[in-house]
Write an enzyme that holds these catalytic residues in place. Structure first.
Site, PDB file in Angstrom:
ATOM      1  N   GLU A  93      -5.422  -8.490   0.429  1.00 55.62           N
ATOM      2  CA  GLU A  93      -6.070  -8.213   1.719  1.00 55.62           C
ATOM      3  C   GLU A  93      -7.539  -7.897   1.476  1.00 55.62           C
ATOM      4  O   GLU A  93      -7.894  -7.211   0.515  1.00 55.62           O
ATOM      5  CB  GLU A  93      -5.434  -7.004   2.443  1.00 55.62           C
ATOM      6  N   GLU A 115       0.808  -1.227   0.000  1.00 61.05           N
ATOM      7  CA  GLU A 115       0.000   0.000   0.000  1.00 61.05           C
ATOM      8  C   GLU A 115       0.840   1.276   0.000  1.00 61.05           C
ATOM      9  O   GLU A 115       0.782   2.071   0.946  1.00 61.05           O
ATOM     10  CB  GLU A 115      -0.963  -0.005   1.194  1.00 61.05           C
TER      11      GLU A 115
HETATM   12  C1  BGC Z   1      -2.840  -2.709   5.888  1.00 60.28           C
HETATM   13  C2  BGC Z   1      -2.821  -3.507   7.165  1.00 60.28           C
HETATM   14  C3  BGC Z   1      -3.925  -3.009   8.089  1.00 60.28           C
HETATM   15  C4  BGC Z   1      -5.241  -3.228   7.398  1.00 60.28           C
HETATM   16  C5  BGC Z   1      -6.468  -2.897   8.217  1.00 60.28           C
HETATM   17  C6  BGC Z   1      -4.208  -2.400   5.373  1.00 60.28           C
HETATM   18  O1  BGC Z   1      -4.226  -1.076   5.011  1.00 60.28           O
HETATM   19  O2  BGC Z   1      -2.040  -3.298   4.912  1.00 60.28           O
HETATM   20  O3  BGC Z   1      -1.563  -3.420   7.744  1.00 60.28           O
HETATM   21  O4  BGC Z   1      -3.885  -3.629   9.324  1.00 60.28           O
HETATM   22  O5  BGC Z   1      -5.281  -2.444   6.233  1.00 60.28           O
HETATM   23  O6  BGC Z   1      -6.580  -1.545   8.455  1.00 60.28           O
END
Ligand code: BGC
Length: 446
Positions: free
Chosen positions: A360, A159
């Site tokens: 993610e 990110e």
């Molecule tokens: C990040 C994580 C974070 C998750 C939840 C993402 O932006 O890569 O490190 O914990 O979002 O906020």
């Protein structure tokens, strides 16, 4: 309704990041940042989930659910705690982690930079320092030389848009906390160059590996008045990085919610900031202002009314509703699992034919039934995108464990596995079993 069937070679996984789970990451910029009284951090990361020592048990838990992939990050600040000094014990540690992942029959996906920097580089300006991309490349070469043979999937920078916007523009309470457009743009340049150098290094040392960056992407919506601001935000937070990744082997997409930009929500913040920041640039600061609004509201007496925040970085209460009656997560985001399908569709439109992995997707909630729903709805929407031709290769859930949520501390619970903060005991949640069952069968039952 028949079940939704996913391809047999699909990556099904869960993710963590070193600083959020390992504990005692003492040489990193975040370690220092969490302890400063002038940052929004409610608590330090401390021992986190003690994953540095418990990694084998945690990986066994992941494998036990039926998932087939573990995405984790290696920590630059441990590997190079002082400039040019590489800690062989730390490198060895990650070699063992990769071996353990493989021994459990899992695919390792390794992130080379997940938000944290070694303190020595942060002291020189972090991603703004002219030497940052070259230093990053040097570290990446050490890592890939040590573990590259056993790893097929590398994520260079996690990110980059969030790193730049959240830290250098100061929008999310991340270090270095500059609130400065020049710093923000300088960091963007450094991150793009760092990604390119890391990608080239991985390819040179391990030509068959697949290498890409992971992108924070939102499902954006704007009314007519908000559109120019929305387009500017999307360009600076997403597109500048996506465009730098046209030669990547895959696009990592990370989506948590939808962001709606409406003219009425912008007027107040813009008016307040118009004097401080050049007008065009000030268009992107509302998120920063909302964060301040949240902090003020936390101190307000119970019952004091405050408009519900809606953007990332803003706060919220579990079970709370937003301005338009939408469900909110603990983070204050709109509960919108299907947003991830909108973003993979957009990534596919920008990079036709390029493989995409959801690296993610997750939800902060105190109620695991909501996580189950989030996974089911997100996967159904992704399946529809695949049916329309989006080349999606995997789904990796954030996160394996309840962990240290950066400037929001430990209160946010994103884990498929609960972690008791007092005892470090792990409890595998029903959502983990559900995702594991889907992974084993390759089918999402209606
Ligand atoms: C990040 C994580 C974070 C998750 C939840 C993402 O932006 O890569 O490190 O914990 O979002 O906020």
């Amino acid at each position: 309704m028949p079940p939704l069937v996913f391809p047999p070679d699909f990556l099904w996984g869960a993710a963590t990041a070193a600083h959020q789970v390992e504990g005692d990451n003492v040489h990193s910029d975040w370690w220092a940042w969490e302890r400063r009284p002038d940052t929004p951090c409610p608590e330090p990361s401390g021992i986190a989930c003690d994953h540095y020592r418990r990694f084998a048990d945690d990986i066994a838990l992941l494998a036990g659910t039926g998932l087939n992939t573990y995405r984790f990050s290696v920590e630059w600040a441990r590997i190079e705690p002082a400039e040019g000094t590489f800690d062989e014990a730390a490198i060895d540690h990650y070699r063992r982690v990769v071996e353990t992942v493989r021994a459990q029959g899992l695919e390792p996906m390794v992130t080379l930079h997940h938000f944290t920097l070694p303190a020595w580089l942060a002291d020189r300006g972090g991603w703004r320092a002219p030497e940052a991309p070259a230093r990053f490349e040097r570290y990446v070469r050490r890592v890939v030389a040590a573990i590259g043979g056993a790893v097929e999937w590398f994520c260079t920078v996690n990110e980059p848009g969030v790193v730049a916007f959240g830290g250098y523009l100061g929008a999310l309470g991340f270090p270095p906390g500059t609130r400065d457009v020049a710093a923000w743009k300088g960091a963007i340049r450094g991150l793009v160059e760092g990604h390119r150098r890391a990608r080239a290094a991985v390819r040179e040392l391990h030509p068959t590996a697949r290498v890409g960056a992971t992108h924070s992407m939102q499902e954006w919506e704007a009314d007519q008045g908000g559109r120019p601001v929305m387009e500017y935000l999307r360009r600076m937070n997403e597109d500048v990085f996506l465009e730098a990744c046209t030669d990547d082997d895959f696009i990592g997409v990370q989506t948590y919610t939808r962001v709606r930009v409406g003219l009425p929500t912008l007027v107040g913040p813009l008016a307040r900031l118009a004097l401080a920041v050049p007008p065009l640039e000030s268009a992107l600061v509302p998120l920063t202002v909302r964060r301040e609004t949240r902090r003020a509201s936390e101190q307000a007496p119970a019952g004091a009314s405050e408009p519900a925040p809606r953007d990332r970085g803003s706060g919220g209460v579990a079970g709370a509703l937003g301005r338009d009656g939408e469900r909110l997560t603990q983070m204050g985001y709109e509960f919108r699992p299907q947003a991830v399908a909108a973003t993979v569709r957009r990534a596919a439109a920008l990079h036709p034919g390029r493989p995409i992995v959801v690296t993610e997707h997750g939800v902060a909630t105190g109620d695991d039934a909501e996580r189950v729903e989030f996974i089911q709805q997100g996967l159904a929407a992704l399946h529809a995108a695949m049916a329309d031709g989006v080349p999606l290769r995997g789904y990796i859930h954030w996160s394996l464990l309840d962990n240290f949520e950066w400037a929001r501390g430990y209160e946010m619970t994103f884990g498929l596995v609960a972690v008791d903060r007092a005892t470090q005991a792990r409890t595998v949640r029903p959502s983990a079993h559900l995702l594991g069952r889907i992974a084993r069968s390759g089918r999402l039952e209606p």
